[in-house]
Design a protein around this motif. Structure first.
Motif, PDB file in Angstrom:
ATOM      1  N   VAL A   1     -12.659  -2.541   9.264  1.00  0.00           N
ATOM      2  CA  VAL A   1     -11.610  -1.568   9.602  1.00  0.00           C
ATOM      3  C   VAL A   1     -10.943  -1.128   8.307  1.00  0.00           C
ATOM      4  O   VAL A   1     -11.017  -1.813   7.285  1.00  0.00           O
ATOM      5  N   THR A   2     -10.308   0.028   8.365  1.00  0.00           N
ATOM      6  CA  THR A   2      -9.474   0.434   7.242  1.00  0.00           C
ATOM      7  C   THR A   2      -8.084  -0.157   7.475  1.00  0.00           C
ATOM      8  O   THR A   2      -7.417   0.176   8.459  1.00  0.00           O
ATOM      9  N   GLY A   3      -7.694  -1.028   6.569  1.00  0.00           N
ATOM     10  CA  GLY A   3      -6.411  -1.717   6.731  1.00  0.00           C
ATOM     11  C   GLY A   3      -5.235  -0.766   6.773  1.00  0.00           C
ATOM     12  O   GLY A   3      -4.209  -1.053   7.393  1.00  0.00           O
ATOM     13  N   CYS A   4      -5.395   0.388   6.143  1.00  0.00           N
ATOM     14  CA  CYS A   4      -4.278   1.337   6.085  1.00  0.00           C
ATOM     15  C   CYS A   4      -4.053   2.049   7.407  1.00  0.00           C
ATOM     16  O   CYS A   4      -3.000   2.613   7.629  1.00  0.00           O
ATOM     17  N   LEU A   5      -5.066   2.049   8.283  1.00  0.00           N
ATOM     18  CA  LEU A   5      -4.913   2.732   9.570  1.00  0.00           C
ATOM     19  C   LEU A   5      -4.722   1.742  10.707  1.00  0.00           C
ATOM     20  O   LEU A   5      -4.799   2.106  11.861  1.00  0.00           O
TER      21      LEU A   5
ATOM     22  N   ALA B   1      -7.731  -6.024  -1.323  1.00  0.00           N
ATOM     23  CA  ALA B   1      -7.897  -4.743  -0.619  1.00  0.00           C
ATOM     24  C   ALA B   1      -6.987  -3.727  -1.290  1.00  0.00           C
ATOM     25  O   ALA B   1      -5.819  -4.002  -1.555  1.00  0.00           O
ATOM     26  N   LYS B   2      -7.528  -2.551  -1.584  1.00  0.00           N
ATOM     27  CA  LYS B   2      -6.782  -1.560  -2.371  1.00  0.00           C
ATOM     28  C   LYS B   2      -6.325  -0.396  -1.515  1.00  0.00           C
ATOM     29  O   LYS B   2      -6.937  -0.093  -0.488  1.00  0.00           O
ATOM     30  N   LYS B   3      -5.284   0.264  -2.009  1.00  0.00           N
ATOM     31  CA  LYS B   3      -4.810   1.463  -1.327  1.00  0.00           C
ATOM     32  C   LYS B   3      -5.220   2.694  -2.153  1.00  0.00           C
ATOM     33  O   LYS B   3      -4.620   2.989  -3.167  1.00  0.00           O
ATOM     34  N   GLY B   4      -6.249   3.370  -1.696  1.00  0.00           N
ATOM     35  CA  GLY B   4      -6.697   4.564  -2.415  1.00  0.00           C
ATOM     36  C   GLY B   4      -6.153   5.832  -1.807  1.00  0.00           C
ATOM     37  O   GLY B   4      -6.101   6.866  -2.470  1.00  0.00           O
ATOM     38  N   CYS B   5      -5.772   5.788  -0.545  1.00  0.00           N
ATOM     39  CA  CYS B   5      -5.334   7.026   0.107  1.00  0.00           C
ATOM     40  C   CYS B   5      -4.291   6.794   1.193  1.00  0.00           C
ATOM     41  O   CYS B   5      -3.504   7.665   1.477  1.00  0.00           O
ATOM     42  N   ASP B   6      -4.287   5.613   1.831  1.00  0.00           N
ATOM     43  CA  ASP B   6      -3.363   5.313   2.922  1.00  0.00           C
ATOM     44  C   ASP B   6      -3.582   6.232   4.117  1.00  0.00           C
ATOM     45  O   ASP B   6      -2.684   6.419   4.926  1.00  0.00           O
ATOM     46  N   ARG B   7      -4.773   6.819   4.221  1.00  0.00           N
ATOM     47  CA  ARG B   7      -5.047   7.799   5.271  1.00  0.00           C
ATOM     48  C   ARG B   7      -6.400   7.575   5.954  1.00  0.00           C
ATOM     49  O   ARG B   7      -6.891   8.462   6.634  1.00  0.00           O
ATOM     50  N   GLY B   8      -7.047   6.464   5.658  1.00  0.00           N
ATOM     51  CA  GLY B   8      -8.346   6.252   6.279  1.00  0.00           C
ATOM     52  C   GLY B   8      -9.451   7.107   5.696  1.00  0.00           C
ATOM     53  O   GLY B   8     -10.474   7.324   6.340  1.00  0.00           O
ATOM     54  N   GLN B   9      -9.283   7.591   4.477  1.00  0.00           N
ATOM     55  CA  GLN B   9     -10.250   8.542   3.925  1.00  0.00           C
ATOM     56  C   GLN B   9     -11.093   7.995   2.787  1.00  0.00           C
ATOM     57  O   GLN B   9     -11.985   8.689   2.305  1.00  0.00           O
ATOM     58  N   CYS B  10     -10.787   6.788   2.292  1.00  0.00           N
ATOM     59  CA  CYS B  10     -11.496   6.336   1.092  1.00  0.00           C
ATOM     60  C   CYS B  10     -12.191   4.989   1.249  1.00  0.00           C
ATOM     61  O   CYS B  10     -13.108   4.680   0.505  1.00  0.00           O
ATOM     62  N   GLY B  11     -11.752   4.168   2.165  1.00  0.00           N
ATOM     63  CA  GLY B  11     -12.416   2.880   2.400  1.00  0.00           C
ATOM     64  C   GLY B  11     -12.036   1.773   1.435  1.00  0.00           C
ATOM     65  O   GLY B  11     -12.528   0.652   1.567  1.00  0.00           O
ATOM     66  N   ALA B  12     -11.151   2.038   0.479  1.00  0.00           N
ATOM     67  CA  ALA B  12     -10.805   1.010  -0.506  1.00  0.00           C
ATOM     68  C   ALA B  12     -10.091  -0.176   0.148  1.00  0.00           C
ATOM     69  O   ALA B  12     -10.047  -1.270  -0.407  1.00  0.00           O
ATOM     70  N   CYS B  13      -9.541   0.039   1.323  1.00  0.00           N
ATOM     71  CA  CYS B  13      -8.753  -0.994   2.006  1.00  0.00           C
ATOM     72  C   CYS B  13      -9.569  -1.723   3.059  1.00  0.00           C
ATOM     73  O   CYS B  13      -8.993  -2.435   3.891  1.00  0.00           O
ATOM     74  N   THR B  14     -10.891  -1.555   3.040  1.00  0.00           N
ATOM     75  CA  THR B  14     -11.723  -2.129   4.109  1.00  0.00           C
ATOM     76  C   THR B  14     -11.609  -3.660   4.152  1.00  0.00           C
ATOM     77  O   THR B  14     -11.785  -4.334   3.140  1.00  0.00           O
TER      78      THR B  14
ATOM     79  N   LEU C   1      -1.631  -3.232   8.341  1.00  0.00           N
ATOM     80  CA  LEU C   1      -2.322  -4.455   7.923  1.00  0.00           C
ATOM     81  C   LEU C   1      -2.466  -4.471   6.403  1.00  0.00           C
ATOM     82  O   LEU C   1      -2.278  -5.510   5.756  1.00  0.00           O
ATOM     83  N   LEU C   2      -2.793  -3.330   5.830  1.00  0.00           N
ATOM     84  CA  LEU C   2      -2.984  -3.279   4.373  1.00  0.00           C
ATOM     85  C   LEU C   2      -1.710  -3.667   3.636  1.00  0.00           C
ATOM     86  O   LEU C   2      -1.733  -4.484   2.714  1.00  0.00           O
ATOM     87  N   ASP C   3      -0.581  -3.105   4.040  1.00  0.00           N
ATOM     88  CA  ASP C   3       0.667  -3.438   3.353  1.00  0.00           C
ATOM     89  C   ASP C   3       1.079  -4.888   3.625  1.00  0.00           C
ATOM     90  O   ASP C   3       1.649  -5.548   2.755  1.00  0.00           O
TER      91      ASP C   3
HETATM   92  S1  FES Z   1      -6.545   3.262   1.655  1.00  0.00           S
HETATM   93 FE1  FES Z   1      -8.061   4.779   1.804  1.00  0.00          FE
HETATM   94  S2  FES Z   1      -8.985   4.298   3.688  1.00  0.00           S
HETATM   95 FE2  FES Z   1      -7.333   2.952   3.596  1.00  0.00          FE
END
Ligand code: FES
Ligand code: FES
Lengths: 764, 155
Positions: B57-61, B36-49, B23-25
């Motif tokens: 949700v975390t868009g990256c996951l 919505a930002k990509k800080g980790c692409d792993r669900g670990q930072c919340g920047a993509c909320t 969803l994020l991409d």
């Molecule tokens: S980019 Fe870090 S939680 Fe999605």
């Protein structure tokens, strides 16, 4: 509130630099404190960071990285990668287009040696070893995976004990590796007591929330546009040109928004050069966005240290000697050494004072400057040693520090340009309630947790570079300023506009600021807490210069009420000039310009330190940090429950933004004390926690109530604005304050950072 | 594959270019919604909320292909023009940002808190509930103050 005039979408403007008007919001009683100019763009998602930008016919890059810390790349399955749909090119050392400057050649101190696919050597885990270009990010990532490198691994030198000893001559940026004042051996011999503290600090990673990203486009054979977050756009644009064999001015770096830098965006790194190279070679724009994991290695970190402090204590709790020995980890190929020993050389009055650095070369990525480089780790160790010494002397930690208060710089004997540290101690102690400190190991809260109170002194040097700015006054009574400033969150968009407006004697609301591109006048780097001092002074001087021109126009014009007043007989205020001897006689800037038939006047300004002041005075920001911890008596879980920091940082230009900077500093100190650490696998040299789940940066739940105060401090020498830095001083003192609070609660003297549950548990 | 989504109130039919797309991409690379930002692409930072059917949700996951018929709200859809959402205004009022990179995620997470109703304006509970949104600059005190001010008004 109306945002009507504000650009709601900060889009991919073709122009060089972004122009922002004042924010409609102001803080404080009377509304005197401007809010962030970039605030609205950031809360609406309109602010475009480098990775947010798109381009026609864009190619995406991904890197394959080394899985071990030492060895050689024997084979890469480039055919498999090239066969994947969408993959366009794979660069390895065998086919990477040539560079005009070898990545290991150092022409400039910020020219960090890096990996740009120059050979098959692996010098740290996570090093880029091949670059894949593809039509989509997914295809590029898959192509990189398909390269499946074959490696001839060698046993890595991963930690202090395995490292190769090396004696540097310089540490940090041009700082001496050793120094001695007086005779430390004699000072220790004459002491009534000597305390010795040994502390280890870990590798830490900047972990800006924004991963490094580069979008490279060639707009001609000698015109490269790089959209990339950068803390020194003009300097780095020049260095990039060197690698690509381009003339000066051929590279433009646009960096209007930076998602955090902390030192890691002040360096040259391979991805930056390779992205530009690939775009030139393939004739298409290329975007590289590092993954979070790829930020652990190629883009720098704070080096781990082992430190030993020996303090001699004489009568009345006076220090007779202080000796600070540092062994820092360095990479195998670059010479940056964490200058931790300098943190103890300017703070306390001690007649016999020395520091010594040595290094161990290990197979890790190269360390660089990270928020308060040297000061952060050096202060953490020093402040613990000071508490151990205070206890030995039988004095309260604050009383002990006051009895060793330095009236002049102990390292140079120079007077301080200003130093309101005593006032910081008093204000911080008062706000914290330090006088009610419980006896050691006696504090308990209602839940039975052990309560400890600790403190530390903060100190950070006042850096200044040389910066330039251009400011115009327009016929419509507005003004504009242009400067390659750098806002990575500290507030440059707002503060540089304030400075320009102050030089103009105008309300900043009437000034537009253009910033964020290297083609603008060089505001110098944002690092070392010196950006506001340097770029802000340049902006202010440029404003002043524009006003001088207006005054000359008016006083020479027989039709002006100021005619014949002479430059010194005119006062500028709020966009008007008036006679010093008769304020009722005057006219506005626009009236002066209208009569002269001019659309604008342009002022130039330079910000730099006066040589005689630099040589005559020691210049530092100071502060005092107080912390409370609560420790579970059975589990040793440690929580910081409150912190107070009082700081003396010269003149405060924007109290709201200064508060945010100082709070950020305290949080970094807390993180240093309890959270941050990169852990390396001794077998492969890989970082085991190269992500934000394993490498803990503080979450909201880790951060307690924080109070920051500033005390008044006037400094006529530090620079024309009287400002000192605020971005880094808050980290110093705070890690030590927390360690000392834990020591106060438990009696345990930390021997390493971060302080771990298991260390404390053994002492409960 | 065609995906039907309601994004920021607008029904959209999207030809999914790649089934691996998150969803994020999708938002960032294909719909020009880069808030919505990509800080980790792993669900670990919340920047993509972002909010999906009102939940954060975390868009990256979140794989885009799993979202048929969903309503997605991003920072760009939170307000229009000069009328800010109260949470956006509160972030400005409390200087609750520095570099701004975590900010869209913090705000979207905080907007979800308003509906979740679990924390009230209790700073400790807000800190707990927002801990999936990392901030490296140390803007935490301002963020918590901003969020509490809005939750306090909400009563
Ligand atoms: S980019 Fe870090 S939680 Fe999605
Ligand atoms: S404001 Fe920079 S990461 Fe939160």
């Amino acid at each position: 509130m109306s945002h009507d005039s504000y650009p709601m979408r900060v889009m991919d403007a073709a122009e060089h630099g972004l122009t922002l008007p004042a924010a409609p919001l102001r803080y404080g009683s009377g509304g005197k404190v401007p809010a962030r100019r970039d605030g609205l763009a950031k809360v609406t998602g309109a602010a475009l960071y480098a990775a947010d930008r798109q381009a026609e016919a864009l190619l995406h890059a991904a890197f394959a990285t080394a899985p071990v810390a030492r060895g050689r790349v024997v084979a890469l399955d480039t055919q498999a990668a090239l066969a994947h749909p969408g993959v366009v090119q794979v660069y390895t050392p065998a086919n990477r287009p040539p560079l005009a400057q070898h990545p290991d050649e150092k022409r400039h101190p910020f020219n960090f040696r890096h990996e740009a696919l120059q050979d098959d050597t692996i010098r740290y885990a996570g090093q880029p070893i091949a670059m894949v270009l593809a039509e989509t990010p997914e295809a590029a990532a898959e192509g990189a995976r398909l390269l499946a490198p074959e490696i001839a691994a060698e046993p890595p030198r991963v930690d202090h004990d395995a490292g190769t000893p090396w004696q540097p001559e310089m540490v940090g940026f041009f700082a001496p590796a050793q120094a001695e004042v007086g005779d430390v051996a004699r000072g220790l011999a004459e002491a009534e007591q000597v305390v010795e503290v040994e502390i280890e600090t870990p590798d830490q990673f900047h972990n800006a929330m924004e991963p490094h990203a580069i979008l490279a486009r060639w707009e001609g054979p000698e015109k490269l546009l790089l959209d990339t977050p950068n803390q020194g756009p003009v300097m780095i644009a020049g260095l990039v040109a060197g690698y690509l064999g381009l003339p000066e001015g051929a590279v433009e770096i646009r960096t209007p928004f930076i998602g955090g830098g902390f030192g890691s965006k002040l360096m040259i790194y391979g991805a930056m050069i390779l992205t530009a190279l690939a775009a030139r070679d393939l004739g298409r724009p290329v975007k590289t966005v590092l993954s979070r994991a790829q930020m652990y290695g190629p883009v720098g970190h704070r080096a781990g240290t082992r430190q030993r402090l020996r303090l001699g204590i004489g009568s009345g709790g006076r220090l007779t000697a202080l000796d600070h020995e540092v062994t820092a980890l360095a990479s195998s190929f670059e010479d940056f050494v964490e200058p931790s020993g300098h943190a103890s050389q300017h703070l306390y009055a001690v007649p016999n004072l020395a520091m010594r650095h040595s290094a161990r070369r290990v197979d890790r990525g190269t360390p660089v400057a990270m928020r308060a480089p040297g000061e952060a780790s050096g202060s953490a160790a020093l402040e613990v040693a000071m508490d151990v010494a205070a206890e030995a002397a039988g004095l309260d930690p604050l009383a002990f520090r006051l009895s060793n208060y330095a009236e002049t710089d102990p390292a140079t004997g120079r007077p301080f340009s200003s130093k309101a540290l005593r006032e910081c101690y008093a204000a911080g102690a008062e706000a914290f309630g330090w006088a009610g400190r419980p006896a050691a190991r006696m504090g308990r809260d209602a839940e039975g947790r052990l309560i400890g109170w600790g403190m530390g002194t903060s100190q950070y040097m006042c850096t200044m570079y040389r910066g330039e700015a251009r400011v115009k006054v327009h016929a419509d009574g507005t003004a504009s300023a242009a400067i390659a400033g750098v806002d990575m969150g500290q507030g440059a968009w707002t503060i540089l506009a304030q400075c320009a407006a102050e030089g103009l004697s105008m309300d900043p609301e009437r000034l537009r600021l253009t910033s964020g591109s290297s083609v603008l006048p060089d505001g110098a780097v944002a690092g070392g807490s010196g950006h506001t001092a340097t770029a802000g002074m340049a902006a202010s001087e440029a404003g002043r210069n524009a006003v001088e021109q207006l005054i000359s126009l008016a006083t020479a014009d027989p039709a002006s009420p100021l005619f014949g007043a002479g430059n010194s007989g005119v006062v500028a205020r709020d966009g008007r000039l008036s006679r010093a001897d008769d304020p009722s006689r005057g006219e506005s800037y626009s009236e002066v310009l209208a009569r002269a038939g001019l659309a604008e006047v342009e002022g130039q300004g330079v910000g730099e330190r006066v040589q005689a002041h630099r040589e005559g005075y020691a210049m530092f920001s100071h502060g005092a940090v107080f912390a409370e911890v609560a420790i579970d008596p059975e589990l040793a879980q440690m929580r910081v429950t409150r912190m107070v920091g009082a700081f003396a940082c010269g003149r405060i230009l924007n109290p709201r933004m200064v508060q945010s900077q100082l709070e950020g500093g305290l949080i970094w100190g807390l993180s240093f004390a309890l959270h941050e650490e990169a852990q390396y696998d001794p077998a492969t040299g890989r970082i085991l926690n190269a992500d934000l789940a394993g490498y803990h940066v503080p979450a909201h739940a880790d951060i307690p109530q924080l109070t920051t105060l500033t005390v008044a401090e006037e400094d006529p020498y530090v620079n024309a604005l009287g400002v000192k830095g605020v971005g880094e001083v808050g980290i110093t003192g705070s890690a030590g304050a927390i360690a000392n609070a834990i020591r106060h609660a438990t009696g345990f003297t930390p021997t390493r950072f971060p302080i771990r549950i298991e260390d404390v548990l053994a002492h409960l | 594959m065609t995906l039907r989504l309601i994004i920021n109130g607008q029904a959209q039919e999207i030809a999914l270019p790649d089934s691996r797309l998150t969803l994020l991409d999708l938002l960032r690379d294909h719909l020009q919604l880069t808030g919505a930002k990509k800080g980790c692409d792993r669900g670990q930072c919340g920047a993509c909320t972002v909010l999906v059917n009102g939940r954060r949700v975390t868009g990256c996951l979140t794989l885009a292909a799993t979202l048929e018929g969903a309503e997605v709200l991003t920072i760009e859809g939170l307000s229009s023009g000069a009328d800010l959402h109260p949470m956006q205004q509160a972030f400005l009022d409390h200087d609750a940002l520095q570099c701004g990179f975590c900010t869209p995620g913090q705000i979207m997470s905080a907007v979800a808190l308003m509906a979740e109703g679990e924390t009230g304006a209790d700073p400790d509970r807000v800190r707990e509930a927002l801990s999936g949104n990392l901030c490296r600059c140390g803007a935490h005190p301002g963020i918590v103050a901003a969020v509490c001010s809005v939750l306090g008004e909400q009563g």
